[in-house]
Design an enzyme around this catalytic site. Sequence first.
Site, short mmCIF file in Angstrom:
data_model
loop_
_atom_site.label_atom_id
_atom_site.label_comp_id
_atom_site.label_asym_id
_atom_site.label_seq_id
_atom_site.Cartn_x
_atom_site.Cartn_y
_atom_site.Cartn_z
N HIS A 369 0.83 -1.21 0.00
CA HIS A 369 0.00 0.00 0.00
C HIS A 369 0.86 1.25 0.00
O HIS A 369 0.59 2.21 -0.71
CB HIS A 369 -0.89 0.01 1.25
CG HIS A 369 -1.83 -1.15 1.31
ND1 HIS A 369 -2.50 -1.50 2.44
CD2 HIS A 369 -2.22 -2.01 0.36
CE1 HIS A 369 -3.25 -2.54 2.20
NE2 HIS A 369 -3.09 -2.88 0.95
N ARG A 476 -5.65 1.54 -15.16
CA ARG A 476 -5.46 0.14 -14.72
C ARG A 476 -6.42 -0.12 -13.55
O ARG A 476 -6.11 0.18 -12.41
CB ARG A 476 -4.02 -0.09 -14.27
CG ARG A 476 -2.98 -0.01 -15.39
CD ARG A 476 -1.59 -0.27 -14.83
NE ARG A 476 -0.62 -0.63 -15.84
CZ ARG A 476 0.35 0.18 -16.28
NH1 ARG A 476 0.46 1.39 -15.80
NH2 ARG A 476 1.21 -0.24 -17.20
N ARG A 512 -9.35 -0.06 -18.51
CA ARG A 512 -9.00 -1.44 -18.87
C ARG A 512 -9.59 -2.35 -17.81
O ARG A 512 -9.42 -2.08 -16.61
CB ARG A 512 -7.48 -1.60 -18.91
CG ARG A 512 -7.07 -3.02 -19.24
CD ARG A 512 -5.57 -3.15 -19.38
NE ARG A 512 -4.91 -3.12 -18.08
CZ ARG A 512 -3.60 -3.18 -17.93
NH1 ARG A 512 -2.81 -3.23 -19.00
NH2 ARG A 512 -3.05 -3.16 -16.75
N GLU A 611 -1.25 -7.29 -26.83
CA GLU A 611 -0.03 -7.63 -26.09
C GLU A 611 0.34 -9.10 -26.20
O GLU A 611 1.31 -9.55 -25.61
CB GLU A 611 -0.12 -7.18 -24.62
CG GLU A 611 -1.43 -7.45 -23.95
CD GLU A 611 -1.60 -6.74 -22.59
OE1 GLU A 611 -0.65 -6.15 -22.08
OE2 GLU A 611 -2.71 -6.82 -22.05
N ASN A 634 4.79 -3.56 -23.08
CA ASN A 634 5.55 -4.28 -22.04
C ASN A 634 5.36 -5.78 -22.20
O ASN A 634 6.32 -6.55 -22.25
CB ASN A 634 5.07 -3.88 -20.63
CG ASN A 634 5.07 -2.39 -20.40
OD1 ASN A 634 5.79 -1.67 -21.09
ND2 ASN A 634 4.27 -1.92 -19.45
N ASP A 635 4.11 -6.19 -22.27
CA ASP A 635 3.85 -7.62 -22.43
C ASP A 635 4.19 -8.09 -23.84
O ASP A 635 4.76 -9.16 -24.02
CB ASP A 635 2.39 -7.94 -22.09
CG ASP A 635 2.20 -8.13 -20.60
OD1 ASP A 635 3.03 -8.83 -19.99
OD2 ASP A 635 1.25 -7.56 -20.04
N ARG A 645 9.67 -10.08 -18.40
CA ARG A 645 9.88 -8.65 -18.15
C ARG A 645 10.30 -8.35 -16.71
O ARG A 645 10.84 -7.29 -16.42
CB ARG A 645 8.63 -7.83 -18.53
CG ARG A 645 7.47 -7.99 -17.59
CD ARG A 645 6.18 -7.43 -18.18
NE ARG A 645 5.67 -6.27 -17.46
CZ ARG A 645 4.46 -5.76 -17.62
NH1 ARG A 645 3.61 -6.30 -18.50
NH2 ARG A 645 4.07 -4.73 -16.95
N CYS A 682 0.44 2.02 -25.02
CA CYS A 682 0.41 2.45 -23.62
C CYS A 682 1.42 1.73 -22.74
O CYS A 682 1.31 1.76 -21.53
CB CYS A 682 -1.00 2.28 -23.05
SG CYS A 682 -1.58 0.58 -23.04
C1 PEP Z 1 1.65 -3.52 -21.19
O1 PEP Z 1 1.72 -4.74 -21.06
O2 PEP Z 1 2.37 -2.86 -21.95
C2 PEP Z 1 0.69 -2.75 -20.38
C3 PEP Z 1 0.49 -1.46 -20.58
O3 PEP Z 1 0.05 -3.39 -19.39
P1 PEP Z 1 0.69 -3.71 -17.95
O4 PEP Z 1 2.02 -3.01 -17.89
O5 PEP Z 1 -0.28 -3.20 -16.95
O6 PEP Z 1 0.80 -5.19 -18.00
MG MG Z 2 0.18 -5.80 -20.03
#
Ligand code: PEP
Ligand code: MG
Length: 755
Positions: A369, A476, A512, A611, A634-635, A645, A682
């Site tokens: 938290h 998110r 999302r 992703e 990212n994913d 990652r 994103c």
């Molecule tokens: C991503 O995977 O790029 C993404 C924005 O989602 P998260 O980082 O929340 O997995």
């Molecule tokens: Mg993601």
Amino acid sequence: MAQRATWAGSRLLLRRLRDVMAGSGSAQERLDLIAQIIARDMVAEVCSIYVRRAGEVIELFATEGLHPDAVHKIRFRFGEGIVGVVAASARPIALAEAQKHPNFAYRPETGEEIYQSMLGVPILRGGRVLGVLAIQNRTQREYAEEEVETLETVGMVIAEMLATGEVISAQEQQPVDGLALKPLRLEGIRISPGLALGNAVLHQPSITITDPIAEDEDAELERIDEAMSEMHSALDLLIARFDGETASDHLDILRTFRMVAEDRGWIRRIREAIGTGLTAEAAVARVQNDTRARMAVVQDPYIRERLADFEELTNRLQQHLSGDMGPSGVELPDNAILVARQLGPAELLDYDHTKLRGVVLEEGSVVSHVAIVARALDIPVVGRVRGCVSRIEPLDRIVVDGQNGVCFIRPGEDFQRVFSESMDLYAEQRAAYMRDRSKPSVTLDGVDIDLFINAGLLIDVPHLEESGAVGIGLYRTEVPFMVRSGFPNVDEQQKLYQNILDQAGDKQVVFRTLDIGGDKIPSYVRESEEENPALGWRALRIGLDRPYMLRQQLRALIGAASGRPLHVMFPMVAEVSEFDAARAVMDLELKRAAEKGVDLPSQISVGTMLEVPALLFQLPTLLSRVDFVSVGSNDLQQFLFASDRGNPKLDGRYDPLAPGMLRMLKTVVDACAEADVPLALCGEMAGSPLEALALIGLGFRRLSMNASSVGPVRAMVRSVQCENLTGFIESIMNSHHHSLRSYLASYAKDHKVQT
Ligand code: PEP
Ligand code: MG
């Protein structure tokens, strides 16, 4: 019965110790007498009291049984010898055969070779090790748990005596010969990014327990009951203060505290400690020491979080007992770096955050938290810094590098100068970005690039105005779920989403749906361990398997957006059919809402995150069904390169600016352009100016990033010629190199693009 007998024994021992402490004689004489009494009462041949000196050294201050000449001569560094291990770990050690312990360090001047068994406990105060108390026996004695507890209680009483400064003055705590306080580099984990330089403030209750030994048990029980109910009422008041405010994430956290504050086991343990002869304050501190010791060994993140809650509650309870209700008892100097074993989110909020530059924690996790609140307040935090509470002295200069999860204690003048220069530069730059926030994000040749922020908490939403972003490109929704202690119901969710939409005003918000699983598991969702959580049961997969959860969330979103546009996207879609199934749930909820006479959103736009690479091979079919696409780089990158990652060993191994990654993204841009489907990105890539430069060259026109990146990316956009950049990217895309980073950096330099 055994427990009762021990309490009575411990009570008598404590009484005897109090008489000595209150009696005449020098501090040394009283300490010697204390060692004698403990040895006699605990039926041990030896009792030794080691006191911590500044730095990481403990020194033998008094002994019954060891050679008297060893007093003030024997010293152990933390971690050296068995007593050094007790000091370093802040945990008791009970050994029937001490000499077999790998850390046994024989010191001939003590004459201890004849003693076989040993029990050592830390002398703890406010989370700091002030010394070690040890008893030894000639025989191979197995020390019982009650004996360990009694010695720990005695250790606490001695801690209070040490804290008065009569045993060892502040002057004596200066470094001993050859052990000057050296600069240290302490590694931990990144909890909240950012850089800070300031002076250490140790977070601990400022309450001094003047008399740890009780006269009257019933009176102490009455005092604790009173303080407990005062604390409960004060928490109720705090909750009422936040109630109805927009920052309801704080409220959820406070409500959780209020529940934990009623914990019967905790209250019982405090009452039991009073039963051993301690005053209410000392009993609360005694239980706190136990909690900390448990925390050191518990791995389960849920239990760790609850134990952390007790830490905060304990401090609050001490304040009520003493009547000293200052904000965490400490007035912060300017540029404070808070050093704590553990910190609760409400405790962090108690401090004046305009003076707080950074936080260093002995505990802490990224999903805690306090981490979420610290990120929202833009305060860098480094966690899991082993031994920081003992190794950092008040007012030490500290550099907190939240980005790299490392801190520098007492850095040299040169290092500080270089560091403060770069901090000044950083501050100047941020001020400049702030001034430019209303300037349009448009390239030199007039191409608009829409910049959005990523958000997850209500306290993130004001960043929308501060950064001048056009909207929230990724909200998110799992983040608020993770700071709660239970699953929020439809009404609670609807209130939360409504609040975000109200605060965002005319600006677009893309919600999302829940992306839990992987590394994001709310504490109350207990699932069996998965071998590959990133490839596991997560995000939309859970939503489709537990449609009730997804339905509830969509119902809340529809209700929240009534009369205004609603943008929803689904995470981790791997197949068109999954998107179809999710959309069908949305349609079902829309139908239900219409039947119930709910005022529907004015416009509904349903999209997907891209992703999972499989989706790349279904693009035409997918694009005919979605209202928009948002690339989660990212994913997508981790799946493209089959490279976790979150694995530090693979950090930086594959570059998002690799030709393979860029060619893949280009395929997406072209397909979306042809199908006329709005496209955004994103992931973290969007927030780095050089990566964002590549994305614009590939054809991305909407980028969503952390709020702090909007300024730098806008400056880059305003300094680039889009057409020329597009041609350049095309010319290097077929490169066989590992990465195109250096090409892009040279391009930026040659064309005076601000990256
Ligand atoms: C991503 O995977 O790029 C993404 C924005 O989602 P998260 O980082 O929340 O997995
Ligand atoms: Mg993601």
